[in-house]
Design an enzyme around this catalytic site. Structure first.
Site, PDB file in Angstrom:
ATOM      1  CB  SER A 129     -10.575 -21.312   2.326  1.00 50.15           C
ATOM      2  OG  SER A 129     -11.552 -21.035   1.350  1.00 50.15           O
ATOM      3  CG  HIS A 151      -6.546 -21.476   4.275  1.00 52.62           C
ATOM      4  ND1 HIS A 151      -6.700 -21.133   5.604  1.00 52.62           N
ATOM      5  CD2 HIS A 151      -7.491 -20.783   3.601  1.00 52.62           C
ATOM      6  CE1 HIS A 151      -7.714 -20.292   5.715  1.00 52.62           C
ATOM      7  NE2 HIS A 151      -8.209 -20.051   4.518  1.00 52.62           N
ATOM      8  CE  LYS A 206      -6.678 -16.704   5.166  1.00 49.63           C
ATOM      9  NZ  LYS A 206      -6.989 -16.764   3.758  1.00 49.63           N
TER      10      LYS A 206
HETATM   11  C1  LIG Z   1      -7.665 -15.666   2.961  1.00 48.99           C
HETATM   12  C2  LIG Z   1      -7.451 -16.040   1.554  1.00 48.99           C
HETATM   13  C3  LIG Z   1      -6.992 -15.103   0.630  1.00 48.99           C
HETATM   14  C4  LIG Z   1      -6.829 -13.659   0.977  1.00 48.99           C
HETATM   15  O1  LIG Z   1      -5.699 -13.438   1.756  1.00 48.99           O
HETATM   16  P1  LIG Z   1      -5.589 -12.063   2.584  1.00 48.99           P
HETATM   17  O2  LIG Z   1      -4.138 -11.909   2.803  1.00 48.99           O
HETATM   18  O3  LIG Z   1      -6.386 -12.264   3.830  1.00 48.99           O
HETATM   19  O4  LIG Z   1      -6.181 -11.001   1.718  1.00 48.99           O
HETATM   20  C5  LIG Z   1      -6.728 -15.522  -0.653  1.00 48.99           C
HETATM   21  N1  LIG Z   1      -6.919 -16.804  -1.020  1.00 48.99           N
HETATM   22  C6  LIG Z   1      -7.373 -17.737  -0.164  1.00 48.99           C
HETATM   23  C7  LIG Z   1      -7.545 -19.151  -0.611  1.00 48.99           C
HETATM   24  C8  LIG Z   1      -7.663 -17.381   1.158  1.00 48.99           C
HETATM   25  O5  LIG Z   1      -8.122 -18.294   2.002  1.00 48.99           O
END
Ligand SMILES: *Cc1c(COP(=O)(O)O)cnc(C)c1O
Length: 407
Positions: free
Chosen positions: A189, A217, A248
């Protein structure tokens, strides 16, 4: 107010400020998009995970509105005590087809999918082997587990270092753990690089480990119609647990675990966020089904995402910025010095660009950067405008030409 607490809080806040880690959220005054108004200023937003522009898509909005008319606004209970409506069930069936797995279980978020799954599956007598750059929600999930996992005991491998991973797997076999899990981000990320999943899967098969990949991601970004890294590398059937996010690229909210029917069955019975936290509002599930329809039937948003990402990276590199080997739309712009990165964020904001600095300890000391994320929601003009701001600010701060060196 307890004065000991108040004093402690004030000290902590001061320490965060000293380390350039203090955050004040800016307030959005428009829907998520490529160009937004925040704190009274029109800016190009390069800090959103709304990869495909679905967060404010007319069809997705409409599906949510219709679901409110039909179902109301709340599910009224946790999933297993009458909080599972037909839309929740339909979403899971649709996601299972999309991911080409037996079953999918949706959690409230990607975060709770990680924290609800890892400690449920990995128990005393097991070992969890992690990439050192894994996401905070994986780390929290791991910490909740009674399995072995500590870095100090050698269960964390250097970022994407497959020789190191193999050494650890050998040692794990010698110690005779019952289950061994390798867990990794699919797309990292902060750096935007991709996990070497084919090698991870081969090693897992060689040493009888299971593989969990967090595709937060990669969902909507990599693989067929955005089905993630397993699809990207054509590893269907060889990744035991895939985590996807619905917050996302899918533009709404939620996380899910894709895997076997048995895995789903067990998580329904044992996954604590599933058991003890209320189900998504039905409009969330309905909006997600509409978002999935778009992803499966319209290649245009994903094509635009990648075209924009390519344009953005190439033009930053042409100007002399170091994008640190990113392979996905997540594009770090190397600054080095923490104070410089924080200053760059401020100056970009003045120029009408919202992009955040990322400093130690989120990334190594002296490797501070601005993290940018072009998306399908950006127009050519948005990105050209942002590029000009980066050129101007980068020149002033002497960031152009600065390089992180070999990664
Ligand atoms: C954003 C993210 C999460 C969390 O996801 P949400 O649906 O926003 O809680 C988990 N793992 C990674 C690698 C992320 O980037």
């Amino acid at each position: 107010m307890n004065q000991t607490l108040q004093n402690w809080l004030a000290e902590q806040i001061q320490s965060l400020k000293d380390q350039h880690l203090y955050k004040v959220p800016r307030i959005l005054q428009t829907p998520a998009g490529g160009r937004v108004r925040m704190d009274g200023r029109e800016v190009v937003n390069l800090s959103s995970n709304n990869y495909l522009g679905l967060a404010n898509h007319p069809k997705v909005r409409q599906a949510a509105i219709e679901a409110i008319e039909k179902w109301g606004v709340g599910a009224g209970a946790v999933r297993w005590i009458g909080g599972t409506m037909e839309v929740h069930d339909e979403l899971e069936r649709r996601l299972a087809q999309f991911k080409q797995v037996e079953a999918v279980l949706v959690f409230q978020s990607g975060f709770t999918a990680n924290s609800g799954t890892i400690p449920t599956i990995m128990v005393e007598g097991d070992v969890i082997i992690s990439d050192e750059l894994n996401h905070a929600s994986i780390i929290d999930g791991v910490r909740l587990s009674n399995a072995e996992y500590r870095k100090s005991e050698g269960w964390v491998y250097n970022h994407k270092d497959m020789d190191h991973l193999e050494q650890i797997l050998k040692r794990a076999n010698e110690k005779g753990f019952k289950k061994k899990m390798i867990v990794t981000d699919g797309v990292f990320s902060m750096d935007g690089d991709i996990a070497p999943l084919p090698t991870i899967v081969e090693l897992a098969e060689k040493y009888d480990a299971l593989v969990m990949v967090d595709d937060a991601h990669a969902s909507g970004v990599l693989g067929k119609n955005g089905a993630g890294t397993t699809s990207h590398f054509n590893l269907y059937g060889r990744v035991d647990i895939q985590l996807g996010t619905l917050s996302k690229a899918l533009g709404v909210m939620g996380g899910y675990i894709a895997g076997s029917a048995l895995l789903k069955d067990y998580l329904i019975n044992r996954g604590r966020p599933y058991l003890f936290s209320t189900a998504h509002p039905p409009m969330v599930a309905a909006a997600l089904i509409a978002a999935l329809d778009i992803m499966e039937n319209d290649p245009e948003p994903m094509q635009r995402l990648w075209a924009n990402a390519k344009w953005w990276k190439e033009n930053l590199a042409n100007l002399g910025f170091d994008t640190m080997g990113s392979e996905t739309p997540i594009t770090p712009v190397y600054c080095g010095d923490e104070a410089k990165a924080v200053q760059m964020e401020k100056m970009l904001w003045e120029e009408g660009v919202y992009a955040l600095s990322i400093c130690y300890p989120t990334v190594p000391r002296g490797k501070a950067r601005i993290r940018t994320m072009p998306s399908a929601a950006h127009t050519e003009e948005d990105l050209a405008f942002a590029l000009e701001a980066f050129r101007k600010v980068g020149e002033k701060l002497g960031v152009i030409g600065a390089t992180a060196g070999q990664k």
